[in-house]
Design a protein around this motif. Sequence first.
Motif, PDB file in Angstrom:
ATOM      1  N   GLY A 162     -11.121  10.010  32.438  1.00 39.74           N
ATOM      2  CA  GLY A 162     -10.055   8.943  32.335  1.00 39.74           C
ATOM      3  C   GLY A 162      -9.666   8.570  30.880  1.00 39.74           C
ATOM      4  N   LEU A 163      -9.736   9.631  30.203  1.00 36.30           N
ATOM      5  CA  LEU A 163      -9.265   9.611  28.582  1.00 36.30           C
ATOM      6  C   LEU A 163      -8.123  10.423  28.476  1.00 36.30           C
ATOM      7  N   THR A 164      -7.400  10.221  27.373  1.00 31.58           N
ATOM      8  CA  THR A 164      -6.063  11.227  26.752  1.00 31.58           C
ATOM      9  C   THR A 164      -6.897  12.251  26.438  1.00 31.58           C
ATOM     10  N   VAL A 165      -6.252  13.566  26.640  1.00 33.29           N
ATOM     11  CA  VAL A 165      -6.557  14.857  26.198  1.00 33.29           C
ATOM     12  C   VAL A 165      -5.653  15.602  25.428  1.00 33.29           C
ATOM     13  N   ASN A 166      -5.814  15.999  24.475  1.00 37.56           N
ATOM     14  CA  ASN A 166      -4.895  16.821  23.488  1.00 37.56           C
ATOM     15  C   ASN A 166      -5.437  18.111  23.229  1.00 37.56           C
ATOM     16  N   LEU A 167      -4.253  19.027  23.142  1.00 34.33           N
ATOM     17  CA  LEU A 167      -4.252  20.404  22.691  1.00 34.33           C
ATOM     18  C   LEU A 167      -3.689  20.660  21.280  1.00 34.33           C
ATOM     19  N   SER A 168      -4.345  21.084  20.207  1.00 35.67           N
ATOM     20  CA  SER A 168      -3.572  21.036  18.944  1.00 35.67           C
ATOM     21  C   SER A 168      -3.697  22.481  18.331  1.00 35.67           C
ATOM     22  N   VAL A 169      -2.834  22.696  17.639  1.00 30.91           N
ATOM     23  CA  VAL A 169      -2.896  24.057  16.668  1.00 30.91           C
ATOM     24  C   VAL A 169      -2.571  23.664  15.131  1.00 30.91           C
ATOM     25  N   PRO A 170      -3.064  24.585  14.323  1.00 35.46           N
ATOM     26  CA  PRO A 170      -2.864  24.426  13.155  1.00 35.46           C
ATOM     27  C   PRO A 170      -1.762  24.966  12.480  1.00 35.46           C
ATOM     28  N   ASP A 171      -1.070  24.185  11.679  1.00 39.23           N
ATOM     29  CA  ASP A 171       0.298  24.616  11.004  1.00 39.23           C
ATOM     30  C   ASP A 171       0.327  24.225   9.473  1.00 39.23           C
ATOM     31  N   GLY A 172      -0.303  25.101   8.725  1.00 34.99           N
ATOM     32  CA  GLY A 172      -0.467  24.667   7.391  1.00 34.99           C
ATOM     33  C   GLY A 172      -1.616  23.719   6.925  1.00 34.99           C
ATOM     34  N   PRO A 173      -1.358  22.740   6.451  1.00 35.70           N
ATOM     35  CA  PRO A 173      -2.481  21.518   6.149  1.00 35.70           C
ATOM     36  C   PRO A 173      -2.307  20.611   7.250  1.00 35.70           C
ATOM     37  N   ASP A 174      -1.484  20.804   8.515  1.00 35.07           N
ATOM     38  CA  ASP A 174      -1.555  19.877   9.337  1.00 35.07           C
ATOM     39  C   ASP A 174      -1.824  20.418  10.781  1.00 35.07           C
ATOM     40  N   VAL A 175      -1.996  19.642  11.721  1.00 35.96           N
ATOM     41  CA  VAL A 175      -2.116  20.035  13.239  1.00 35.96           C
ATOM     42  C   VAL A 175      -1.064  19.608  13.999  1.00 35.96           C
ATOM     43  N   VAL A 176      -0.614  20.238  14.827  1.00 35.96           N
ATOM     44  CA  VAL A 176       0.607  19.903  15.818  1.00 35.96           C
ATOM     45  C   VAL A 176      -0.017  20.007  17.363  1.00 35.96           C
ATOM     46  N   PHE A 177       0.196  18.789  18.054  1.00 34.12           N
ATOM     47  CA  PHE A 177      -0.348  18.636  19.201  1.00 34.12           C
ATOM     48  C   PHE A 177       0.660  19.100  20.178  1.00 34.12           C
ATOM     49  N   VAL A 178       0.463  20.319  20.840  1.00 34.51           N
ATOM     50  CA  VAL A 178       1.269  21.191  21.589  1.00 34.51           C
ATOM     51  C   VAL A 178       1.252  20.765  23.245  1.00 34.51           C
ATOM     52  N   GLU A 179       0.131  19.933  23.306  1.00 36.79           N
ATOM     53  CA  GLU A 179       0.307  19.512  24.797  1.00 36.79           C
ATOM     54  C   GLU A 179      -0.737  18.221  24.792  1.00 36.79           C
ATOM     55  N   ARG A 180      -0.179  17.323  25.724  1.00 36.35           N
ATOM     56  CA  ARG A 180      -0.838  15.873  25.714  1.00 36.35           C
ATOM     57  C   ARG A 180      -1.120  15.287  27.186  1.00 36.35           C
ATOM     58  N   ILE A 181      -2.186  15.143  27.667  1.00 38.41           N
ATOM     59  CA  ILE A 181      -2.359  14.506  29.059  1.00 38.41           C
ATOM     60  C   ILE A 181      -2.701  12.968  28.736  1.00 38.41           C
ATOM     61  N   GLU A 182      -1.718  12.165  28.928  1.00 37.24           N
ATOM     62  CA  GLU A 182      -1.867  10.743  28.489  1.00 37.24           C
ATOM     63  C   GLU A 182      -2.379   9.804  29.574  1.00 37.24           C
ATOM     64  N   LYS A 183      -3.296   9.022  29.013  1.00 36.73           N
ATOM     65  CA  LYS A 183      -3.928   7.942  29.925  1.00 36.73           C
ATOM     66  C   LYS A 183      -3.291   6.538  29.699  1.00 36.73           C
ATOM     67  N   PRO A 184      -3.097   5.562  30.492  1.00 37.80           N
ATOM     68  CA  PRO A 184      -2.600   4.311  30.280  1.00 37.80           C
ATOM     69  C   PRO A 184      -3.525   3.665  29.059  1.00 37.80           C
ATOM     70  N   GLY A 185      -2.555   3.196  28.207  1.00 38.03           N
ATOM     71  CA  GLY A 185      -3.028   2.307  27.103  1.00 38.03           C
ATOM     72  C   GLY A 185      -2.822   2.681  25.584  1.00 38.03           C
ATOM     73  N   LEU A 186      -2.627   3.788  25.428  1.00 38.29           N
ATOM     74  CA  LEU A 186      -2.250   4.393  24.316  1.00 38.29           C
ATOM     75  C   LEU A 186      -0.809   4.748  24.264  1.00 38.29           C
ATOM     76  N   GLU A 187       0.207   5.006  24.916  1.00 34.50           N
ATOM     77  CA  GLU A 187       1.523   5.480  25.015  1.00 34.50           C
ATOM     78  C   GLU A 187       2.172   5.169  23.636  1.00 34.50           C
ATOM     79  N   GLU A 188       2.368   3.863  23.529  1.00 33.89           N
ATOM     80  CA  GLU A 188       3.041   3.323  22.474  1.00 33.89           C
ATOM     81  C   GLU A 188       2.555   3.669  21.034  1.00 33.89           C
ATOM     82  N   GLU A 189       1.301   3.721  20.899  1.00 33.82           N
ATOM     83  CA  GLU A 189       0.649   4.333  19.646  1.00 33.82           C
ATOM     84  C   GLU A 189       0.944   5.888  19.279  1.00 33.82           C
TER      85      GLU A 189
END
Length: 221
Positions: free
Chosen positions: A73-100
């Motif tokens: 029942g939690l939000t799940v993220n898939l991320s990959v590195p890009d230099g000093p950052d991470v990019v979230f290339v896929e996300r399954i959102e659960k209610p409650g965090l959409e705005e953030e």
Amino acid sequence: GVTDIARRLGVAKSTAHRMLSVLGNRGYVEQVPATGRYRLGIHVYELGQLAQARSSLRHVALPVMRYIAETTGLTVNLSVPDGPDVVFVERIEKPGLEEELERIGRRLPAHVTSSGKVIAAFNPAVDRARREVGFPPRVSRTVRSVAHWESELAMARRHGFATSESESINDVSTVAVPIRNVAGLAVAAISMMGPTGQIRADIPRLAQLLTTESRRIGRQL
């Protein structure tokens, strides 16, 4: 606007206008009639969709992410590195965090996320890239020093997962594990995100679930 774009690029306004005209003709930007200002065009969206469609990582990970989201029942993220950052290339959102999530976007500095920490722990290039640009604070508990960063990476190597608590969003925590290639190098991370109280109380179980599923992704890749 043209003036702002010219200033940010360090070019003449006439040069910026010519560039925008070319990009507009090819669908990369479009001009808003009511304001005369520019925004990204539909062709950028098409390129993004094409990149996603051709990503073997995303194809393999998506069914696993859906399973984790349904199980926890939690939000799940898939991320990959890009230099000093991470990019979230896929996300399954659960209610409650959409705005953030919309506010923080898809790219974050590696030091403010559990995904960035766990990738850097098992990928020296990401670790080095982050050190080179430093550790600017984001919210109340963001990593702010080399010593703190090294401590977080050491814990990630020891336990096989990383956590963040109020480091990219206040009162929101995450737990992440690496997705590693055959050489043991972290090429991505999968994470779960939720309210701090919910995550903190269940870290061992969540980390074990993520570890099991990340290994499944790695085997399929």
